[in-house]
Design a protein around this motif. Structure first.
Motif, PDB file in Angstrom:
ATOM      1  N   LEU A 141       5.479   9.103 -13.981  1.00  0.00           N
ATOM      2  CA  LEU A 141       3.991   8.627 -13.083  1.00  0.00           C
ATOM      3  C   LEU A 141       2.902   9.513 -13.504  1.00  0.00           C
ATOM      4  N   PHE A 142       3.211  10.619 -14.071  1.00  0.00           N
ATOM      5  CA  PHE A 142       1.936  11.200 -14.680  1.00  0.00           C
ATOM      6  C   PHE A 142       1.151  10.445 -15.527  1.00  0.00           C
ATOM      7  N   ARG A 143       2.047   9.799 -16.580  1.00  0.00           N
ATOM      8  CA  ARG A 143       1.549   9.147 -17.482  1.00  0.00           C
ATOM      9  C   ARG A 143       0.890   7.948 -17.205  1.00  0.00           C
ATOM     10  N   GLU A 144       1.684   7.105 -16.202  1.00  0.00           N
ATOM     11  CA  GLU A 144       0.998   6.021 -15.668  1.00  0.00           C
ATOM     12  C   GLU A 144      -0.190   6.059 -15.047  1.00  0.00           C
ATOM     13  N   LEU A 145      -0.350   7.401 -14.317  1.00  0.00           N
ATOM     14  CA  LEU A 145      -1.708   7.510 -13.573  1.00  0.00           C
ATOM     15  C   LEU A 145      -2.885   7.738 -14.604  1.00  0.00           C
ATOM     16  N   VAL A 146      -2.600   8.710 -15.597  1.00  0.00           N
ATOM     17  CA  VAL A 146      -3.652   8.742 -16.786  1.00  0.00           C
ATOM     18  C   VAL A 146      -3.941   7.364 -17.452  1.00  0.00           C
ATOM     19  N   GLU A 147      -2.989   6.645 -17.726  1.00  0.00           N
ATOM     20  CA  GLU A 147      -3.336   5.509 -18.219  1.00  0.00           C
ATOM     21  C   GLU A 147      -4.190   4.396 -17.429  1.00  0.00           C
ATOM     22  N   GLY A 148      -4.195   4.801 -16.169  1.00  0.00           N
ATOM     23  CA  GLY A 148      -4.997   4.061 -15.291  1.00  0.00           C
ATOM     24  C   GLY A 148      -4.515   3.102 -14.375  1.00  0.00           C
ATOM     25  N   GLY A 149      -2.951   3.177 -14.476  1.00  0.00           N
ATOM     26  CA  GLY A 149      -2.076   2.420 -13.333  1.00  0.00           C
ATOM     27  C   GLY A 149      -2.327   2.779 -11.856  1.00  0.00           C
ATOM     28  N   GLU A 150      -2.115   1.762 -11.211  1.00  0.00           N
ATOM     29  CA  GLU A 150      -1.903   1.932  -9.866  1.00  0.00           C
ATOM     30  C   GLU A 150      -0.580   2.568  -9.258  1.00  0.00           C
ATOM     31  N   ALA A 151      -0.501   3.370  -8.332  1.00  0.00           N
ATOM     32  CA  ALA A 151       0.655   3.923  -7.785  1.00  0.00           C
ATOM     33  C   ALA A 151       0.674   3.832  -6.265  1.00  0.00           C
ATOM     34  N   ARG A 152       1.765   3.691  -5.649  1.00  0.00           N
ATOM     35  CA  ARG A 152       2.019   3.194  -4.419  1.00  0.00           C
ATOM     36  C   ARG A 152       2.610   4.683  -3.763  1.00  0.00           C
ATOM     37  N   VAL A 153       1.754   5.086  -2.570  1.00  0.00           N
ATOM     38  CA  VAL A 153       1.759   6.475  -1.806  1.00  0.00           C
ATOM     39  C   VAL A 153       2.310   5.722  -0.586  1.00  0.00           C
ATOM     40  N   ALA A 182       3.674   8.041   3.046  1.00  0.00           N
ATOM     41  CA  ALA A 182       3.764   9.183   3.715  1.00  0.00           C
ATOM     42  C   ALA A 182       4.284   9.160   5.204  1.00  0.00           C
ATOM     43  N   GLU A 183       4.940   9.949   5.737  1.00  0.00           N
ATOM     44  CA  GLU A 183       5.256   9.771   6.851  1.00  0.00           C
ATOM     45  C   GLU A 183       4.622  11.267   7.698  1.00  0.00           C
ATOM     46  N   SER A 184       4.056  11.101   8.809  1.00  0.00           N
ATOM     47  CA  SER A 184       3.221  12.287   9.477  1.00  0.00           C
ATOM     48  C   SER A 184       4.177  12.981  10.565  1.00  0.00           C
ATOM     49  N   GLU A 185       3.733  14.033  10.894  1.00  0.00           N
ATOM     50  CA  GLU A 185       4.302  14.681  11.949  1.00  0.00           C
ATOM     51  C   GLU A 185       4.265  13.996  13.269  1.00  0.00           C
ATOM     52  N   ASP A 186       3.721  12.953  13.609  1.00  0.00           N
ATOM     53  CA  ASP A 186       3.494  12.295  14.899  1.00  0.00           C
ATOM     54  C   ASP A 186       4.435  11.154  14.674  1.00  0.00           C
ATOM     55  N   GLY A 187       5.050  10.999  13.412  1.00  0.00           N
ATOM     56  CA  GLY A 187       6.020   9.641  13.287  1.00  0.00           C
ATOM     57  C   GLY A 187       5.453   8.548  12.760  1.00  0.00           C
ATOM     58  N   LYS A 188       4.175   8.435  12.143  1.00  0.00           N
ATOM     59  CA  LYS A 188       3.625   7.362  11.707  1.00  0.00           C
ATOM     60  C   LYS A 188       3.739   7.465  10.048  1.00  0.00           C
ATOM     61  N   VAL A 189       3.953   6.251   9.650  1.00  0.00           N
ATOM     62  CA  VAL A 189       4.137   5.782   8.289  1.00  0.00           C
ATOM     63  C   VAL A 189       2.981   5.186   7.867  1.00  0.00           C
ATOM     64  N   ILE A 190       2.310   5.882   6.598  1.00  0.00           N
ATOM     65  CA  ILE A 190       0.841   5.506   6.084  1.00  0.00           C
ATOM     66  C   ILE A 190       1.160   5.179   4.650  1.00  0.00           C
ATOM     67  N   GLU A 191       0.761   4.136   4.431  1.00  0.00           N
ATOM     68  CA  GLU A 191       0.902   3.482   2.771  1.00  0.00           C
ATOM     69  C   GLU A 191      -0.354   3.293   2.276  1.00  0.00           C
TER      70      GLU A 191
END
Length: 421
Positions: free
Chosen positions: A115-127, A129-138
């Motif tokens: 992941l670190f190398r792909e980010l430095v190469e300029g690649g796109e990463a998919r995030v 996350a889940e919040s404490e109030d139960g929401k999923v954010i992408e």
């Protein structure tokens, strides 16, 4: 004769300083028979190796303000990431810590180092996350959209490392081998760049300390101190640098039979202040002890030297496509720790930039398309061939040369430590 870093910095500024890489000063020793303090001002050293104790801290906007309270968990390209201590309540921001050795939950051969190398190469990463109030954010994100992105180390750049062998009767999966570790002392794996390793050249940390400027994965950064499990007899370093300035060539993921690991590269300038430092710099591979360990229990069973690892060997593995037999099933491609061996339209190819020069392909290719002398370690009367190198001395030397050039052109300034670690 004792010199000060300030004096050396002035010589650099005036264009009178002699800056050499560690291999260059070793050649000078071979040619002249001796080297004195008058012959050199700064020696550049480096190492590139699998460095498990590596993590990244990332901070970036995940969603609009007010869209969630605070993050409770996250993943980037499936790699687990841990929300930091700052809650960022309702700001839409997220702070994450990502371990270089974390494994993707969906891709077992993908980890934090990849992941670190792909980010430095300029690649796109998919995030995700889940919040404490139960929401999923992408969201998808690139490094240029992450204002704060730093690589940190808990322990990197050991004063060399060890060789591992398996004296038992059964094969073993280990982070120290890409394939199962063969039994009965059939092969060895090694790590450590020998005489060019930074801490080997300043073993008492007289010039390397808190505030020392370094190159970490090609980016200018700083030593923060010694790392975890650092001992006076076997020190290692803790450092940090900005990912935005890093060079992907010097980082990445490294596959092992126990999952993906993380690659790191350090280059450190050593101002030659006294005879103690000079004597350490002049120590050659054959004079540097190499501990041999039983990989099953991580206990010492013998001792060799780094001369067995790096003297009269090939630092780079050669690939001759004309020697490829066109096997129906390539035996080298699936075991390459870097996925640098490719098959396209039935032809075997190698990604030169990704190749780590580990040498595993030499023993796994039946046709001899991959060639290189990897050396052998000696355990008593037994000679054990080296099957895998987890340090890339060829690129470490390249990074040491780069540091030398940056010192001479003024883009890299020597710093004096603010405190000994």
């Amino acid at each position: 004769m004792i010199r000060r870093i300030e004096d050396i910095k002035e010589r650099i500024k005036c264009g009178r300083a002699v800056v050499l890489t560690q291999p260059e000063i070793s050649r000078m020793l071979e040619e002249r028979g001796e080297v004195s303090l008058k012959d050199v001002d700064v020696v550049t050293t480096a190492t590139r190796a699998v460095m498990s104790g590596t993590y990244a801290v990332l901070s970036f906007p995940l969603a609009a303000p007010g869209s969630f309270i605070r993050a409770s968990s996250a993943r980037i390209n499936g790699v687990p990431a841990w929300p930091g201590p700052c809650p960022n309540e309702r700001l839409g921001m997220i702070d994450l810590m990502v371990y270089g050795t974390s494994h993707s939950i969906s891709r077992p051969e993908y980890g934090g180092g990849h992941l670190f190398r792909e980010l430095v190469e300029g690649g796109e990463a998919r995030v995700e996350a889940e919040s404490e109030d139960g929401k999923v954010i992408e969201r998808s994100i690139r490094l240029e959209e992450i204002p704060y992105a730093r690589i940190f180390s808990t322990r990197n750049a050991f004063k060399n490392y060890v060789a591992f062998v398996n004296p038992r009767s059964l094969p073993l999966k280990s982070i120290f081998s890409r394939i199962e570790f063969p039994p009965h002392l059939a092969a060895a794996t090694v790590s450590g760049c020998g005489q060019i390793n930074p801490v080997k050249n300043d073993p008492y940390l007289e010039t390397i300390g808190i505030g020392t400027r370094i190159l970490l994965n090609g980016a200018q950064g700083f030593v923060v101190g010694t790392g975890t499990r650092s001992l006076p007899t076997r020190p290692n370093l803790l450092g940090l640098a900005d990912m935005h300035q890093m060079d992907p060539e010097y980082m990445g993921g490294f596959l092992t039979s126990a999952g993906p690991e993380c690659i790191g590269s350090w280059a450190v300038p050593i101002p030659v202040l006294n005879e103690t430092i000079l004597n350490a710099i002049l120590q050659q591979d054959r004079d540097i002890p190499l501990t041999i360990m039983d990989v099953n229990v991580r206990q010492k069973i013998g001792k060799s030297s780094y001369g067995d690892v790096w003297d009269s060997v090939d630092l780079r593995v050669r690939f001759d496509p004309e020697r490829c037999r066109g096997c129906s099933v390539c035996t080298a491609e699936p075991v390459c720790p870097m996925r640098a061996i490719l098959i396209e339209d039935g032809r075997v190819m190698r990604d030169e930039e990704r190749c780590f020069n580990c040498g595993l392909c030499v023993s796994q290719c039946s046709g001899g398309a991959f060639q290189g002398r990897l050396g052998a370690i000696h355990l008593g009367e037994r000679t054990i061939p080296i099957q895998l190198r987890q340090s890339d001395r060829a690129r470490a030397m390249k990074l040491a040369e780069r540091l030398k050039e940056e010192i001479l052109d003024g883009s890299f300034g020597l710093t004096e430590m603010v405190e000994r670690p």
